[in-house]
Design a protein around this motif. Structure first.
Motif, PDB file in Angstrom:
ATOM      1  N   VAL A 273      37.577  42.693 -15.609  1.00 50.97           N
ATOM      2  CA  VAL A 273      37.910  42.714 -17.032  1.00 50.97           C
ATOM      3  C   VAL A 273      38.235  41.290 -17.467  1.00 50.97           C
ATOM      4  CG1 VAL A 273      39.395  43.697 -18.800  1.00 50.97           C
ATOM      5  CG2 VAL A 273      38.836  45.041 -16.753  1.00 50.97           C
TER       6      VAL A 273
ATOM      7  N   GLU B   4      38.541  40.390 -21.020  1.00 51.96           N
ATOM      8  CA  GLU B   4      39.384  40.449 -22.207  1.00 51.96           C
ATOM      9  C   GLU B   4      39.674  41.913 -22.520  1.00 51.96           C
ATOM     10  OE1 GLU B   4      37.518  38.485 -25.465  1.00 51.96           O
ATOM     11  OE2 GLU B   4      37.247  36.586 -24.407  1.00 51.96           O
ATOM     12  N   GLY B   5      40.733  42.146 -23.289  1.00 53.70           N
ATOM     13  CA  GLY B   5      41.066  43.497 -23.721  1.00 53.70           C
ATOM     14  C   GLY B   5      41.664  44.333 -22.599  1.00 53.70           C
ATOM     15  N   ARG B   6      41.573  45.643 -22.767  1.00 52.74           N
ATOM     16  CA  ARG B   6      42.140  46.548 -21.773  1.00 52.74           C
ATOM     17  C   ARG B   6      41.452  47.906 -21.871  1.00 52.74           C
ATOM     18  NH1 ARG B   6      48.050  46.597 -24.737  1.00 52.74           N
ATOM     19  NH2 ARG B   6      47.489  47.882 -26.537  1.00 52.74           N
TER      20      ARG B   6
ATOM     21  N   GLU C 140      43.846  45.638 -17.587  1.00 48.87           N
ATOM     22  CA  GLU C 140      43.788  44.649 -18.656  1.00 48.87           C
ATOM     23  C   GLU C 140      43.067  43.415 -18.148  1.00 48.87           C
ATOM     24  OE1 GLU C 140      48.200  42.722 -17.885  1.00 48.87           O
ATOM     25  OE2 GLU C 140      47.915  44.138 -19.532  1.00 48.87           O
ATOM     26  N   ALA C 141      42.979  42.399 -19.008  1.00 43.88           N
ATOM     27  CA  ALA C 141      42.262  41.178 -18.642  1.00 43.88           C
ATOM     28  C   ALA C 141      42.784  40.620 -17.320  1.00 43.88           C
ATOM     29  CB  ALA C 141      42.408  40.145 -19.752  1.00 43.88           C
TER      30      ALA C 141
ATOM     31  N   SER D 199      37.445  52.214 -22.944  1.00 40.57           N
ATOM     32  CA  SER D 199      38.090  51.035 -23.483  1.00 40.57           C
ATOM     33  C   SER D 199      39.221  51.417 -24.439  1.00 40.57           C
ATOM     34  CB  SER D 199      37.071  50.151 -24.209  1.00 40.57           C
ATOM     35  OG  SER D 199      36.479  50.852 -25.280  1.00 40.57           O
TER      36      SER D 199
ATOM     37  N   ARG E  56      42.291  47.269 -28.434  1.00 43.11           N
ATOM     38  CA  ARG E  56      41.841  46.054 -27.761  1.00 43.11           C
ATOM     39  C   ARG E  56      40.749  46.421 -26.756  1.00 43.11           C
ATOM     40  NH1 ARG E  56      46.831  43.483 -25.054  1.00 43.11           N
ATOM     41  NH2 ARG E  56      45.188  42.080 -24.300  1.00 43.11           N
TER      42      ARG E  56
ATOM     43  N   TRP F 211      37.873  46.490 -24.109  1.00 43.59           N
ATOM     44  CA  TRP F 211      37.675  45.451 -23.097  1.00 43.59           C
ATOM     45  C   TRP F 211      36.269  44.871 -23.067  1.00 43.59           C
ATOM     46  CZ3 TRP F 211      39.219  48.842 -18.289  1.00 43.59           C
ATOM     47  CH2 TRP F 211      38.378  49.959 -18.202  1.00 43.59           C
TER      48      TRP F 211
ATOM     49  N   TYR G  18      33.888  43.132 -20.103  1.00 46.87           N
ATOM     50  CA  TYR G  18      33.846  42.976 -18.657  1.00 46.87           C
ATOM     51  C   TYR G  18      32.468  42.542 -18.176  1.00 46.87           C
ATOM     52  CZ  TYR G  18      32.704  47.993 -19.325  1.00 46.87           C
ATOM     53  OH  TYR G  18      32.195  49.194 -19.761  1.00 46.87           O
TER      54      TYR G  18
END
Length: 294
Positions: free
Chosen positions: A59, A61-63, A76-77, A93, A97, A99, A101
């Motif tokens: 990952v 960014e995001g979660r 998460e990131a 996702s 937020r 993600w 990946y």
């Protein structure tokens, strides 16, 4: 502007890209199938489903949530997760937020043993690489290599895969991979024997070996003699002379000087003296006795 429209304006655009290995190989012991990257939309869900290959994500960014055999993991990131063949998985996702990946897919008869060696078991499908980890960069290199469709992309991808799993092992195993104090000595001796077995054909010295392995020579010499009954320099010499005996028997076309050089002893006179000291006859006499018997 309403709160919902404000949130929508802040969400990243959806993107998806995948590139297959330009060399198809479903019979190799370990091979990479494809690599990809995606910026998902909110609540983008895959599964529940099973795959017939390994799929490693990281990952960026995001979660989101990864569910493996009914066990949910909030990621998460910076987190990574491994999907195994035949395991029921799903991943979704985050609504706020979503993600982004990257992933790499691989298979082969050695794939299971390889990931287990890295410490990635079915009970531990998630890990968090160190902040300075090269895994994201290696995944990108794999993807770019496949996109270029260059001839060596399949070999490069295997190299990237091993580096990725090596970085995973550093995190997953950590200090637990280090030998206990009572086995550290045995491990050092095994490393020495392996080094000499691999390097005997080169004019390496015990000093070279100790420096390469990162040990003090005096310490290693005491340890080696305690474990094997012979000093490292004696063991290396016997190994070289034993390899020379094999060449004397099997390669009558080679001269004594060529054989000496082939086992890492560049001085043929020294080689002949040591051979006679250990076996009671010169290399030439040994060869003649063997040829006469056959």
């Amino acid at each position: 502007m309403t709160p919902s429209s404000s949130l929508s304006a802040q969400l990243p655009d959806f993107s998806y890209s995948v590139a297959p290995n330009p060399v198809y190989d479903d019979k190799g012991m370990l091979y990479v199938l494809f690599a990809g990257e995606s910026q998902t939309l909110p609540e983008h869900k895959i599964g529940p489903k099973i795959y017939d290959y390994f799929l490693l994500h990281i990952v960026e960014e995001g979660r989101g949530t990864f569910v493996h055999d009914g066990q949910p993991y909030q990621l998460e990131a910076g987190d990574a997760f491994l999907i195994r063949p035949g395991r029921l998985v799903s991943y979704i996702s985050d609504p706020r937020r979503p993600w982004r990946y990257r992933w790499i897919s691989f298979a082969g008869k050695l794939a299971e043993d390889t990931v287990r060696t890295a410490g990635l078991t079915p009970q531990h499908p998630v890990f968090r690489p160190a902040p300075e980890s090269d895994i994201p960069r290696l995944l990108l290199h794999t993807l770019e290599s496949f996109r270029s469709r260059r001839a060596g992309a399949h070999l490069a991808s295997l190299g990237y895969l091993h580096l990725i799993l090596s970085a995973a092992e550093d995190v997953v195993r950590g200090d637990s991979a280090l030998p206990a104090a009572d086995t550290a000595g045995s491990l050092a001796v095994k490393q020495m024997i392996r080094y000499m077995t691999d390097q005997y054909a080169h004019p390496v010295s015990i000093e070279d070996m100790c420096q390469s392995l990162g040990y003090n020579r005096a310490y290693l010499s005491r340890l080696f003699k305690k474990e094997t009954g012979a000093a490292p320099v004696t063991y290396l010499l016997r190994l070289r002379i034993d390899k020379a005996r094999g060449l004397l028997r099997e390669r009558p076309d080679l001269s004594i000087q060529q054989i000496a050089s082939s086992v890492g002893l560049t001085d043929p006179l020294y080689f002949s003296r040591q051979f006679q000291r250990l076996h009671g006859k010169s290399p030439t006499a040994y060869r003649e006795s063997v040829l006469n018997r056959t």
